[in-house]
Design a protein around this motif. Structure first.
Motif, PDB file in Angstrom:
ATOM      1  N   SER A  55       0.840  -1.197   0.000  1.00 55.52           N
ATOM      2  CA  SER A  55       0.000   0.000   0.000  1.00 55.52           C
ATOM      3  C   SER A  55       0.874   1.246   0.000  1.00 55.52           C
ATOM      4  O   SER A  55       2.093   1.173   0.181  1.00 55.52           O
ATOM      5  N   ASP A  63       2.874   1.757   3.425  1.00 58.02           N
ATOM      6  CA  ASP A  63       3.957   0.894   3.887  1.00 58.02           C
ATOM      7  C   ASP A  63       5.273   1.656   3.867  1.00 58.02           C
ATOM      8  O   ASP A  63       5.753   2.075   2.812  1.00 58.02           O
ATOM      9  N   SER A 105       1.499  -4.186   5.017  1.00 50.16           N
ATOM     10  CA  SER A 105       0.344  -4.746   4.321  1.00 50.16           C
ATOM     11  C   SER A 105       0.616  -6.204   3.953  1.00 50.16           C
ATOM     12  O   SER A 105       1.756  -6.602   3.726  1.00 50.16           O
ATOM     13  N   GLU A 131      -7.519  -8.916   3.656  1.00 48.25           N
ATOM     14  CA  GLU A 131      -6.564  -7.940   3.133  1.00 48.25           C
ATOM     15  C   GLU A 131      -6.269  -6.915   4.225  1.00 48.25           C
ATOM     16  O   GLU A 131      -7.187  -6.393   4.863  1.00 48.25           O
ATOM     17  N   THR A 132      -4.991  -6.629   4.419  1.00 50.83           N
ATOM     18  CA  THR A 132      -4.614  -5.710   5.494  1.00 50.83           C
ATOM     19  C   THR A 132      -3.682  -4.618   4.985  1.00 50.83           C
ATOM     20  O   THR A 132      -2.869  -4.842   4.088  1.00 50.83           O
ATOM     21  N   GLY A 133      -3.813  -3.458   5.598  1.00 45.28           N
ATOM     22  CA  GLY A 133      -2.824  -2.413   5.476  1.00 45.28           C
ATOM     23  C   GLY A 133      -1.987  -2.393   6.739  1.00 45.28           C
ATOM     24  O   GLY A 133      -2.218  -3.161   7.679  1.00 45.28           O
ATOM     25  N   CYS A 179      -9.605  -3.881   8.127  1.00 44.05           N
ATOM     26  CA  CYS A 179      -9.132  -4.806   7.101  1.00 44.05           C
ATOM     27  C   CYS A 179     -10.247  -5.061   6.107  1.00 44.05           C
ATOM     28  O   CYS A 179     -11.422  -4.826   6.386  1.00 44.05           O
ATOM     29  N   THR A 210      -6.053   1.363   0.538  1.00 48.49           N
ATOM     30  CA  THR A 210      -4.864   2.096   0.122  1.00 48.49           C
ATOM     31  C   THR A 210      -5.271   3.175  -0.878  1.00 48.49           C
ATOM     32  O   THR A 210      -6.229   2.991  -1.648  1.00 48.49           O
TER      33      THR A 210
END
Length: 370
Positions: free
Chosen positions: A188, A191, A227, A243-245, A251, A273
């Motif tokens: 993302s 990051d 991420s 899905e994660t940042g 999430c 993102t």
């Protein structure tokens, strides 16, 4: 401790408490761990002009977050180092290499080398009626010399088996509670090498879980260092893609469509993102996802064999689901499929191809209780 060889990768079996199994792991994987340290020293020198001492200093910064999140994993890391005869900072650097890359100069170019394509099928989409999941794990070619299959027996959590780089806590795998894990790198615009629980420590936490729901909650409730995508299913019917940042923000959760989930290296959930840095650099992640999804949709129900064939897909080569090293690229940038993996969650077993699935012999089932 047992050490065997199957389909080109060492199969290492360990047991006991975190100190015992960590020491056994480090001792049995010593040669491959030393190779991994040399490989990543070359990678960071190539991308960031960092020497290994600098890399180790960055790895040590994550000792606190790991200890706070999972004291058992911190103990195991220290024991792996003791068994392998290396410094704790070396094993920390291996387990936090993704986070260190985010902090390093040239990080976007380095991280965009990771290319994985994953799937999960619920029981109604399989011929056997068992949930099946798997992926191609793609990374730098040197990982073919450091990959192992790790079988862990323990009293402080579910037993598990994982295909992983030597010295690291976990990658793709399945545990005795029937929880299966696949994963994909995401990048993302947030990051930047922040503090938080490292990616590979979170992967291990999934295999420490008694259910898919518990594993997903651990990921969602943790302050994450970067991420990532976590595809989690269990033998009881749970199936979700998380899905994660970075950080502890919301999430994205993707549930099966027609009994299937497929994923590559770009975000599918809006709002996680501003700019998808992976997609920005390598738009062919969309093509890989399209081709794997098409393979899954070819059949109403799948077998392990048909999924192995899907992972051997070469559409849009060289940027295909099954990838091969390009000798024209510098060694540190030469990526390929390290292993193809298919897991049967009911049988608590996995099969894998060491290298590109199109040309490697798939292993016999590797079972947790073997």
């Amino acid at each position: 401790m047992a050490r065997t060889v199957a389909s080109g990768y060492d199969v290492i079996a360990v047991a006991g408490d975190p100190e015992e199994r960590g020491y056994q792991y480090g001792l049995a994987a010593k040669t491959r761990i030393e190779h991994a340290l040399r490989t990543y020293a070359d990678v960071f020198r190539h991308y960031a002009s960092w020497d290994w001492a600098t890399v180790r200093r960055h790895g040590l910064r994550f000792a606190g977050p790991i200890e706070d999140f999972s004291p058992a994993s911190a103990r195991e890391i220290r024991a792996i180092a003791r068994g392998a005869g290396v410094e704790v900072a070396d094993i920390l650097a291996l387990n936090t290499r993704s986070e260190i890359m985010f902090a390093a100069p040239g990080r976007a170019r380095a991280l965009a080398s990771t290319e994985c394509t994953s799937f999960a099928l619920t029981p109604e989409r399989t011929t056997s009626g068992a949930a099946l999941m798997g992926q191609n794990w793609d990374w730098i070619e040197g990982a073919r010399e450091t990959a192992i299959v790790l079988q862990v027996r323990r009293d402080d959590g579910p037993d598990f088996v994982t295909v992983v780089e030597a010295g690291m806590l976990a990658k793709v795998g399945i545990n005795s509670s029937g929880v299966g894990l696949c994963t994909n790198t995401l990048i993302s615009d947030g990051d930047e090498g922040r503090f938080g629980v490292p990616y590979h420590v979170l992967l291990r936490s999934v295999l420490d879980s008694d259910s898919g729901a518990e594993a997903a909650q651990r990921i969602q409730s943790t302050s994450r260092a970067n991420s990532a995508n976590y595809l989690i299913a269990d033998a009881g019917g749970f199936c979700a893609d998380i899905e994660t940042g970075p950080g502890d923000g919301p999430c994205g959760v993707i549930t099966p469509v027609d009994g299937a989930i497929t994923h590559a290296n770009h975000f599918l959930v809006d709002g996680l993102t501003g700019v998808d840095r992976y997609l920005e650099r390598k738009a062919h992640t969309r093509n890989r996802l399209h081709h794997l999804t098409a393979r899954v949709q070819q059949h109403d129900t799948h077998t392990i064999g048909s999924l192995q064939e899907a992972l051997a897909d070469h559409a849009d080569a060289p940027h295909s689901v099954c990838q091969h090293p390009d000798a024209a690229q510098p060694v540190a940038e030469r990526t390929c499929t390290i292993a193809g993996i298919v897991m049967d969650l009911s049988a608590r077993s996995l099969v894998y191809a060491a290298g590109s699935p199109c040309e490697s012999t798939w292993s016999a089932p590797v079972r947790i209780d073997a």
